[in-house]
Design a protein around this motif. Sequence first.
Motif, PDB file in Angstrom:
ATOM      1  N   ARG A   1       3.513   4.396  15.924  1.00  0.00           N
ATOM      2  CA  ARG A   1       3.547   3.296  14.961  1.00  0.00           C
ATOM      3  C   ARG A   1       4.037   2.005  15.619  1.00  0.00           C
ATOM      4  NH1 ARG A   1       7.835   1.449  12.364  1.00  0.00           N
ATOM      5  NH2 ARG A   1       9.081   3.295  12.793  1.00  0.00           N
TER       6      ARG A   1
ATOM      7  N   ASP B   1       0.860  -1.180   0.000  1.00  0.00           N
ATOM      8  CA  ASP B   1       0.000   0.000   0.000  1.00  0.00           C
ATOM      9  C   ASP B   1       0.898   1.233   0.000  1.00  0.00           C
ATOM     10  OD1 ASP B   1      -1.678   2.080   0.317  1.00  0.00           O
ATOM     11  OD2 ASP B   1      -2.418   1.483   2.312  1.00  0.00           O
TER      12      ASP B   1
ATOM     13  N   GLY C   1       5.032   5.995   5.670  1.00  0.00           N
ATOM     14  CA  GLY C   1       3.746   6.241   5.032  1.00  0.00           C
ATOM     15  C   GLY C   1       3.243   5.097   4.188  1.00  0.00           C
ATOM     16  N   ALA C   2       4.098   4.133   3.947  1.00  0.00           N
ATOM     17  CA  ALA C   2       3.685   2.966   3.168  1.00  0.00           C
ATOM     18  C   ALA C   2       3.396   1.819   4.127  1.00  0.00           C
ATOM     19  CB  ALA C   2       4.796   2.563   2.201  1.00  0.00           C
ATOM     20  N   THR C   3       2.673   0.844   3.599  1.00  0.00           N
ATOM     21  CA  THR C   3       2.478  -0.372   4.387  1.00  0.00           C
ATOM     22  C   THR C   3       2.767  -1.572   3.496  1.00  0.00           C
ATOM     23  OG1 THR C   3       0.719   0.697   5.660  1.00  0.00           O
ATOM     24  CG2 THR C   3       0.889  -1.702   5.818  1.00  0.00           C
TER      25      THR C   3
ATOM     26  N   ALA D   1      -0.072   4.272  -1.164  1.00  0.00           N
ATOM     27  CA  ALA D   1      -0.902   5.457  -1.417  1.00  0.00           C
ATOM     28  C   ALA D   1      -0.411   6.696  -0.670  1.00  0.00           C
ATOM     29  CB  ALA D   1      -2.347   5.159  -1.037  1.00  0.00           C
ATOM     30  N   GLY D   2       0.124   6.479   0.524  1.00  0.00           N
ATOM     31  CA  GLY D   2       0.560   7.636   1.299  1.00  0.00           C
ATOM     32  C   GLY D   2       1.952   8.117   0.954  1.00  0.00           C
ATOM     33  N   THR D   3       2.502   7.619  -0.146  1.00  0.00           N
ATOM     34  CA  THR D   3       3.883   7.946  -0.515  1.00  0.00           C
ATOM     35  C   THR D   3       3.952   8.310  -1.988  1.00  0.00           C
ATOM     36  OG1 THR D   3       4.496   5.772  -1.338  1.00  0.00           O
ATOM     37  CG2 THR D   3       4.571   6.085   1.052  1.00  0.00           C
TER      38      THR D   3
END
Length: 878
Positions: free
Chosen positions: A867, A763, A799-801, A765-767
């Motif tokens: 986190r 994921d 920011g990624a997973t 999306a946040g990067t």
Amino acid sequence: MTNQRPEADQAGDHSAAATLPTQYAPAEVEGKLYERWVAAGYFEADAKSDKPPYTVVIPPPNVTGSLHLGHAFEHTIIDSLTRRKRMQGYETLWQPGMDHAGIATQNVVERELAKEGKSRHDLGREAFVERVWQWKAESGGQISGQMRRLGDGVDWSRERFTMDEGLSQAVQTIFKKLFDDGLIYRAERIINWCPRCLTAISDIEVEYQDDEGELVSIRYGDGDDAIVVATTRAETMLGDTAVAVHPDDERYAHLVGREIELPLTGRRIPVVADAHVDPEFGTGAVKVTPAHDPNDFEIGRRHDLPSIAVLDERGVITVHGPFQGLDRFEARSAIVGALRAEGRIVAEKRPYLHSVGHCSRCKTTIEPRLSLQWWVKVGPLAQAAGDAVRDGRVAIHPKEMEPRYFGWVDNLHDWCISRQLWWGHRIPVWYGPDGEVVCVGPDEEPPSGEGWTQDTDVLDTWFSSGLWPFSTLGWPERTPSLEKFYPTSVLVTGYDILFFWVARMMMFGLYAMDGTPPFHTIALHGMVRDQFGKKMSKSFGNAVNPLDWMDAYGSDAVRFTLARGANPGTDVPIGEDWVQGSRNFCNKLWNATRFALMNGATVAGPLPEAADLSAADRWILSRLNATVAEVDALYDDYQFAKLSDALFHFAWDEVFDWYVELSKTTLAAGGPAADASRRVLGEVLDVTLRLLHPVVPFVTEALWTALTGRESVVVAEWPADSGFRDAAAEAEITTLQQVVTEVRRFRADQGLKPGQRVPARLDLAGTPLAAHEEAIRSLLRLQPAGDGFTATASLPVAGATVALDLSGAIDVAAERKRLQKDLAVAEKELAQTTAKLGNEGFMAKAPEQVVAKIRTRQATAEADIARITAQLAALPQA
RNA sequence: GGGCGCAUAGCUCAGUGGUAGAGCACUGCUCUUACAAAGCAGGGGUCGGCGGUUCGAAACCGUCUGCGCCCA
């Protein structure tokens, strides 16, 4: 490498790569390349060129010498400087040559003669000198061949030797000029005499060391006249002509002006008062031997005392009596014995540690000796040499070395330049039958006729070495080379010989060249030491022959290791492990270029516009240009260690470890992006190889010609910073690196094998990393998540997973341990930053940017804690 | 005796007021198609001691200890 005709290859030709073996073999490359460079004339300097000049003269090695690591170090520095300047478009001259090393060379040939049972006197002067020339032709100058091995870009067509015709003429010219100006004179003084070399030597050729001697106190005179003197040199008492005491010393006031009897000789000598006597030392009374001690000579002069020489040129007692014919050391114990028998030895201290001068050439104990020698009056010359540095016309680098230079040049004694040798420049002075003294210039006929003889002495080798920066260019003729290449640009030499000849070059250069100093910069380097920082010496057994390492690892590896240790003015430790490391770097460079060639990297055509480049392309080009700027600045500051390190890390940590790895995905995908990547890869390697070339000339030449298909990197253009920077791309790749490293860390902690494929869901999306998904999967060996994908671990980072399916239980304990460690670090960071931000003094006085930085760190720590805490909570309970 | 300099990870060294770094060495896993002379990950330092200046010191000042080098 078999590619000896690179011009036949097309850039990017895949066949070029096919010819590269998987390991770099320096031995097969280096010799051939050097021959080609010389044949092509790359190192020849043209005095008629329009280009600006850049000149370095080699600190001339001894004709008797062979290459040691000190040379290799110095030459690596000079070669890098001159190779870069040549690439920058300067008309570059690195002037090679050797000096004739008067004493050393004469010793070598005398030893040869001794094997034949002959001495130089059996041959006579002329035949002996002939024999030395013969020796030079047959076995002298080994170092020249070894410099070729090292890759030195010197102009061999200009090689010079201090005994050559032209240089001898320069010596005679300057001698005459100094003589006529009253700066050379002849005088009888105490000089440093080597009883083994049978010649005078200069102050700096004397090495002092603490020796175990004896301090003997002797009673001179008797009864009321008795006075005790202490000495380490009892044997010279035969030549005593006074006893001296301090004028204020009341103990001896009654004796001053009287005469006392000198034991063993029956001579009567005066007691004199001299302020130079230290009343605190010993008994406060000293024996005075004007013919055998420099201080005593001065006392003798002040009190008009006679000088009685008691030792001959070999240090043997000459005066009549039972001691005649004894060596100075035998005489010492014999005389102490005789004095003891007379009851005159008051005290003896043995061993007595004191500083004793030794001949730097043969280690024999120096004998101060009264003799007639030629001298240079250094006062005005040294003043000028000091001023040139003081007023900034000549810079000493590093600046911390300046006091050392001033300390010496401002306290210089007159320089004894005559040597009682046969090998060297014979002093151009003739003596006439009626005491005439005539100094003969180079264009003059010596006086002839009955009773005229030339001085038999020769000049100190440093006298001719001091002329090196201009004599090698043709001086005293105003040759085109002299006009073009003088003054030279920089003198590179060790701080340990700053006095030996840098100062001499300064004095002579300023004097002969109308006040123009011989160079504008003196770049001083240190000495090469072993891997534990110990001085290398044969007796200690840690000396290394650089040729052995060059055979085993290549010249580039030796050079790169030395360059990486070259911090200005500091000593350089070197060990075989480190050379091996440099060899490994060369091999890495080799293989990276090999990869590039196999994948069609090219230097053809312009670089694509930034808009057509990937983030990785823009990132590496941004870093490349920053590196060009950095290396340039470091070169201009003679920071070889730092520039080598910068190149090492840019090449290995950025280009090889990341850009090349990222490019694999792009290249595999094909299309315009792959074309762009091939061009960028070619660009990055092209520039990197050019930047590295001055330090590691061989491997870069082999690779650069293969990559570009061009003639030679020796004459390629030095890279220029295009100014391209891309902060966004740099940030993007940094984020990518964080994600990749974190997942790798997880894999390693979980005990996954490096090659093991793992299904994963990304994921991003946040990067800004969406475009890099394929590359990330490739770097991390991640498979697409198929049907039945079950995330057994989920790693949040930057920011990624990244969710991984390890198909089974993960090692919870390992992961918990790791997360707890990270948590502790983050908590410490939070505590520190919070404390700072709560400190009124800090908030009031710290600069804006620092406060902002601490705030960012605090926020990051808080986010990390959140986190990691979540990750810990999500872990299955054990 | 005078002068200059050095002390930071096991070793050799960078780092001249704002998160302690490099190379080599060390530990673990790997022959992942450029490279095992390699790759990935990791461990390791109260910056010689004490005192001072500063909101803040490895860094600046003082002092002590230890070690170099040059000169006399």
